[in-house]
Design a protein around this motif. Structure first.
Motif: not given
Length: 516
Positions: A85-98, A272-274
Motif C-alpha cells: 500500500a505504501c510502495f516506496n520505489p527507491g526504498n529511500g530513507l528520506v521519504s516513503n515515496i523516493c 535518496r535512492r530512487i
C-alpha cells in the motif's frame, strides 16, 4: 495576452497554484525557466522530503492525489514484486515515496493536461520573466522571454503569483524583500544572530544521479577542480570535504558516513535512492540508482541571486565541479570496508535529467528571497519552548498545515548547521501576501518566513500547499470582487474562504488522531 492569473515559476508551488485556479475555471498563464515542470522534485532532483504522518494526513487532497499517481504509475508500468500500500520505489530513507524525477514530470503533466487541451492553461517552458510594470501597490503587466527563441510576451492579469525558486519577481517589481539572516533584535528569535547578515544564506546544491553496477568501470575523467576540492577543508568541517565525515546536524560532532550500508555509519546511498532493483522484475540487468544531495556536495562559497552575472556563473560552475569531484572521489579514492579504494562501478546517469553534463536542470535552492509580508512567521510560532500543546501557533487566517524540523544547512556566511525542533505547524495566509503589492502572492519558498523558519517551511508538501492556497485565493477574490488582504482582514470573507478550502480538500487543523 490576458489571463485571470499569471504564475511565474513552474515548480511544486506553481503547478499546485495552476491546478487550484484551473479547477475553479480561471484562465492561467504559467511560465517555467527550464523545460520541466515540478521544481525541486523534478528539475532540481530532490525526492519528496515529508513528515511522518503524510500517508494519513498533513497535506492537501491534490497533494495526496499527486502521490497516489506516482505510485500508480510504477504499479501500472513496472513489474513490481510486492505491491504494498505504501510502495516506496527507491526504498529511500528520506521519504516513503523516493522515485525517479521523470515519474513526477509525467504525473504533473498528466494532472494539468485537461486544462492544456482546452487552452484554459497556457504553459511556456524555457521562459523567464524580464520586467514588471507596477504603479504604487499594483502590478499591471509582466514581460517574459523565451530563452530559446527570443520571443517576448506581455501578459496582463488581475493577479500574479511569484512561484519562482528564488523570488525573482520581487526585485523586478521593486518590492521590499529580505535575504539571509535577520538580527535577533528584529525578530526576537532565540537562534537568530545578534547582527543581521543578508549573506547568511543556506548552501545550494547541484544534484546528479548515479547507478551502481558492480564489477564494471564507469570512472569519469578527473574534474578540472578535483585537486582543489580534494584538499578543501572548511573550518566548520571535521575533516576534508571529500570524505566520509561531516558535522552531525544537531550536535556538530564528527559523524561517520558510508556509501553503502555497513555495521556503523549513515548509508548515503540509501538516503535518496530512487530505484531499488530488488523491488522490480526487469528484462535488463539494472542497478540501484540514487541522487547525490549529501552534506559533501552542498556549495556554500557563494550565491546565485542578487550577485553579478560573472559571480553567479562562477558559483554555478564551482558547485557542479564539487558534485563531479565527489563522484570522482567515490569512484577512485573512497575507502572501502575491504581495505581497498574506490567504487568504479558508480555510473553517472545523464539520462535521468536529460542533460549533457548529467546534472539536474537547475540547482536546488534551499533559501529564496523572502517577501516583507503582512505576517512574518518567527521561531516562537513553531518552537516547543513557546507553545503549549502538540502544535505551533494556530493562526486565525490559516490556509494549511505542515511539519518539519528547523533544518538550516551550512551558509555562505560560514555558519554551520542549525537543526532545532519545531512543532507541527500551520500556514498563515498573511505570510503569502506582500505588504507592498496587493495583487501579487508568494507561492514558493519566498513567503514571509525568517531565515530561521524558512528551515521548516521550505519542504515539498508545504510548498505545494502554499501554491495551491494562492491559486484558490485568486479564484475566491475574482468571484467576490475583492483583494487578498481584504479576505484576510474581513472576518466574514476569511471564514467563507476557509470553508471553501476545507471543501476543496485543504486541511486547516491537525486531526484528532494526531493528538492521541
Amino acid at each position: 495576452m490576458n489571463a485571470d492569473a499569471v504564475i511565474v515559476g513552474g515548480g511544486f508551488g506553481g503547478v499546485a497554484a495552476a491546478l487550484a485556479a484551473c479547477d475553479k475555471g480561471l484562465r492561467v498563464f504559467l511560465t517555467e525557466e527550464t523545460d520541466w515542470l515540478g521544481g525541486q522534485v523534478t528539475s532540481q532532483g530532490v525526492p519528496p522530503d515529508e513528515h511522518q504522518w503524510i500517508e494519513e494526513f498533513g497535506s492537501t487532497k491534490r497533494y495526496r492525489d499527486y502521490r497516489n499517481n506516482v505510485r500508480e504509475t510504477y504499479l501500472r508500468t513496472m513489474n513490481v514484486k510486492n505491491e504494498e500500500a505504501c510502495f516506496n520505489p527507491g526504498n529511500g530513507l528520506v521519504s516513503n515515496i523516493c522515485h525517479d524525477p521523470r515519474v513526477t514530470l509525467h504525473v504533473l503533466n498528466e494532472m494539468l493536461l485537461p486544462y492544456v487541451l482546452t487552452n484554459q492553461l497556457k504553459i511556456e517552458l524555457n521562459t523567464r520573466i524580464t520586467s514588471v510594470k507596477k504603479t504604487e501597490g499594483t502590478i499591471h503587466e509582466m514581460t517574459f522571454e523565451n530563452m530559446q527563441t527570443g520571443n517576448q510576451y506581455q501578459v496582463i492579469a488581475p493577479f500574479y503569483i511569484d512561484a519562482t525558486e528564488a523570488g525573482d519577481v520581487l526585485p523586478l517589481a521593486g518590492l521590499e524583500y529580505v535575504t539571509g539572516a535577520e538580527a535577533k533584535s528584529e525578530t526576537g528569535e532565540s537562534h537568530a544572530p545578534d547582527t543581521a547578515n543578508p549573506n547568511d544564506i543556506q548552501a545550494f546544491t547541484y544534484v546528479l544521479g548515479m547507478e551502481y553496477r558492480a564489477g564494471e568501470d564507469h570512472t569519469i575523467p578527473e574534474p578540472e577542480m578535483y585537486q582543489y576540492w580534494k584538499e578543501f577543508h572548511p573550518t566548520i568541517w571535521p575533516d576534508k570535504f571529500l570524505s566520509f565525515y561531516a558535522p552531525h546536524p544537531i550536535t556538530k560532532e564528527k559523524r561517520k558516513y558510508t556509501l553503502f550500508r555497513e555495521e556503523t555509519g549513515f548509508p548515503l546511498w540509501e538516503y535518496r535512492r530512487i530505484f531499488d532493483k530488488n523491488q522490480f522484475e526487469t528484462p535488463y540487468h539494472a542497478g540501484d540508482i540514487t541522487l547525490m544531495n549529501w552534506p559533501q556536495n552542498d556549495y556554500f562559497l557563494g550565491n546565485i541571486y542578487d550577485v553579478a552575472i560573472v559571480e553567479k556563473e562562477k558559483n554555478e560552475y564551482q558547485a557542479k565541479q564539487l558534485s563531479l569531484s565527489l563522484l570522482y572521489w567515490l569512484q577512485t579514492e573512497a575507502p572501502r570496508p575491504d581495505g581497498g579504494k574506490g567504487y568504479p562501478g558508480l555510473k553517472l546517469r545523464k539520462d535521468i535529467f536529460g542533460t549533457e553534463d548529467g546534472f539536474a536542470k537547475a540547482p536546488y535552492i534551499r533559501e529564496s528571497r523572502r517577501i516583507k509580508a503582512e505576517y512574518t512567521i518567527v521561531e516562537h510560532d513553531v518552537s516547543p519552548d513557546f507553545n503549549e500543546g502538540e502544535t505551533g501557533k494556530k493562526y486565525y487566517d490559516r490556509v494549511g498545515i505542515g511539519s518539519y524540523s528547523i533544518d538550516l544547512h551550512p551558509s555562505m556566511a560560514g555558519r554551520n548547521y542549525v537543526d532545532i525542533p519545531a512543532l507541527p505547524f500551520y500556514i498563515p495566509l498573511g505570510a503569502l501576501i506582500p505588504k507592498d503589492a496587493g495583487n501579487l502572492l508568494a507561492g514558493c519558498k519566498n513567503i514571509g518566513t525568517t531565515h530561521i523558519t524558512n528551515g521548516c517551511y521550505r519542504l515539498h508538501p508545504t510548498e505545494w500547499n502554499i501554491g495551491e492556497a494562492c491559486g484558490a485565493l485568486i479564484a475566491f477574490c475574482l468571484k467576490n470582487n475583492t483583494q487578498p488582504n481584504a479576505v484576510r482582514n474581513d472576518e466574514k470573507l476569511l471564514a467563507q474562504f476557509q470553508d471553501e478550502l476545507r471543501e476543496d480538500g485543504f486541511e486547516l487543523e491537525w486531526p484528532e488522531e494526531f493528538y492521541k
